[in-house]
Design a protein around this motif. Sequence first.
Motif, PDB file in Angstrom:
ATOM      1  N   ARG A  94      72.892  40.614  18.086  1.00 24.87           N
ATOM      2  CA  ARG A  94      71.579  41.324  17.690  1.00 24.87           C
ATOM      3  C   ARG A  94      71.351  41.875  16.237  1.00 24.87           C
ATOM      4  O   ARG A  94      70.103  42.045  15.906  1.00 24.87           O
ATOM      5  N   CYS A  95      72.222  42.023  15.699  1.00 24.83           N
ATOM      6  CA  CYS A  95      72.407  42.614  14.323  1.00 24.83           C
ATOM      7  C   CYS A  95      71.877  41.406  13.443  1.00 24.83           C
ATOM      8  O   CYS A  95      72.370  40.232  13.454  1.00 24.83           O
ATOM      9  N   VAL A 205      62.780  50.166  27.223  1.00 25.41           N
ATOM     10  CA  VAL A 205      63.271  49.851  28.540  1.00 25.41           C
ATOM     11  C   VAL A 205      64.497  48.898  28.581  1.00 25.41           C
ATOM     12  O   VAL A 205      64.459  48.305  27.799  1.00 25.41           O
ATOM     13  N   GLY A 206      65.302  49.373  29.385  1.00 25.55           N
ATOM     14  CA  GLY A 206      66.512  48.293  29.529  1.00 25.55           C
ATOM     15  C   GLY A 206      67.874  49.146  29.088  1.00 25.55           C
ATOM     16  O   GLY A 206      68.860  48.820  29.108  1.00 25.55           O
ATOM     17  N   SER A 207      67.664  50.237  28.540  1.00 26.03           N
ATOM     18  CA  SER A 207      68.621  51.166  28.034  1.00 26.03           C
ATOM     19  C   SER A 207      69.102  52.130  29.020  1.00 26.03           C
ATOM     20  O   SER A 207      67.981  52.814  29.876  1.00 26.03           O
ATOM     21  N   GLY A 215      68.851  46.559  31.183  1.00 28.86           N
ATOM     22  CA  GLY A 215      68.130  45.246  30.832  1.00 28.86           C
ATOM     23  C   GLY A 215      68.146  44.741  29.644  1.00 28.86           C
ATOM     24  O   GLY A 215      68.908  45.129  28.620  1.00 28.86           O
ATOM     25  N   LEU A 216      67.772  43.529  29.365  1.00 29.89           N
ATOM     26  CA  LEU A 216      67.871  42.687  28.190  1.00 29.89           C
ATOM     27  C   LEU A 216      67.197  43.401  27.180  1.00 29.89           C
ATOM     28  O   LEU A 216      65.926  43.942  27.305  1.00 29.89           O
ATOM     29  N   ARG A 217      67.800  43.789  25.720  1.00 31.35           N
ATOM     30  CA  ARG A 217      67.146  44.327  24.883  1.00 31.35           C
ATOM     31  C   ARG A 217      67.530  43.738  23.541  1.00 31.35           C
ATOM     32  O   ARG A 217      68.813  43.403  23.317  1.00 31.35           O
ATOM     33  N   GLY A 221      68.984  49.049  17.369  1.00 30.25           N
ATOM     34  CA  GLY A 221      68.597  50.631  16.884  1.00 30.25           C
ATOM     35  C   GLY A 221      68.471  51.458  18.202  1.00 30.25           C
ATOM     36  O   GLY A 221      69.212  52.432  18.180  1.00 30.25           O
ATOM     37  N   LEU A 222      67.371  51.277  18.794  1.00 36.83           N
ATOM     38  CA  LEU A 222      67.358  52.395  19.868  1.00 36.83           C
ATOM     39  C   LEU A 222      68.263  51.695  21.095  1.00 36.83           C
ATOM     40  O   LEU A 222      68.293  50.651  21.358  1.00 36.83           O
ATOM     41  N   GLY A 223      68.381  52.687  22.052  1.00 33.26           N
ATOM     42  CA  GLY A 223      68.722  52.224  23.446  1.00 33.26           C
ATOM     43  C   GLY A 223      70.347  52.198  23.488  1.00 33.26           C
ATOM     44  O   GLY A 223      70.866  52.274  22.211  1.00 33.26           O
TER      45      GLY A 223
END
Length: 328
Positions: A94-95, A205-207, A215-217, A221-223
Amino acid sequence: MPIVSVPEQFNEEDLYLDLRATLDLPVYLKCEGLNFAGSIKIKAATEMVDAAERERLLDSDSILIESSSGNLGVALSMIAASRGYAFECVTDARCNLATRLLMEAMGSRVKVITEEDPERGLLGARLDYVAKQCEADPRYVWLNQHANPNNWKAHYRRTAPAIAERFPELDVLFIGAGTTGTLMGCARYFRQVNPRVTIVAVDSVGSVTFGTPPGLRMIPGLGAGVRPKLLDESFVDHVVHVPEADTVRVCHRLARTGFLFGGSTGTVIAGASRWLAEHRPGGELTAVAIAPDFGERYLDTLYHTNWVREFYGPDVVNGLAHHEQYTH
């Protein structure tokens, strides 16, 4: 203008965007991207490295290692290059590519984790890799932003006092929750100095940070996939969870007014809008939200139509204003 000798000496602390003009939202957005690291993470990185040096944990043979979705990795790459340390950043797919290239340009090694831990996700797998590296080689020094109190102390000492000085009549502060360093530092400061300020944490949402299901994120950055050890919920008044599709919509809407911000900022603004509509509809108040970085590093993800379509579907793409102008 200041004259600096090392990159961490410069950080613009007092830039705010009035969102009433762009989004008709009564919020002042504190822009934290004007420094050589390009994000708010310059503060935590500097504080943690300074503390490690004071405690004599670092020498010329040390290798700094840290798990990061991107921005802290860039900040530590910058400081490591400035002070002569080796640095290895452990991240995942994700980076953003631009972020990885920035770290490598400053001499850092980037390890990309591709396989998730079955229960703790990519973050858990990243943390396990860091622990194994430290066990195998004593030269490694893990700052551990997820548990290091100097993470939140950086914002207790710098970010929160700057906001309090600029807005003495502050009513509500919106802060995104990642490692929760910014959240905890600011929340602790205002609990002590001005407890009437309402602290609103904004999460994705997902964190799992605040006990909601994983859940999938896809937006870094956040979560978190692992509850941050720094978090103390007793300092938080409200929590808002924002779907990533709303993050995308807010970021693109701001971009169409000439302001390009990262996904964390879009999430925080979306959360602030939802909270204000529910708790203070039409009310007079002074509200601040924190924008951790700008958007240039996310051009191949958050601002790329094919990427948005792949993860959030054609409805989100079709709902973006003037989407036909930036279809790739």
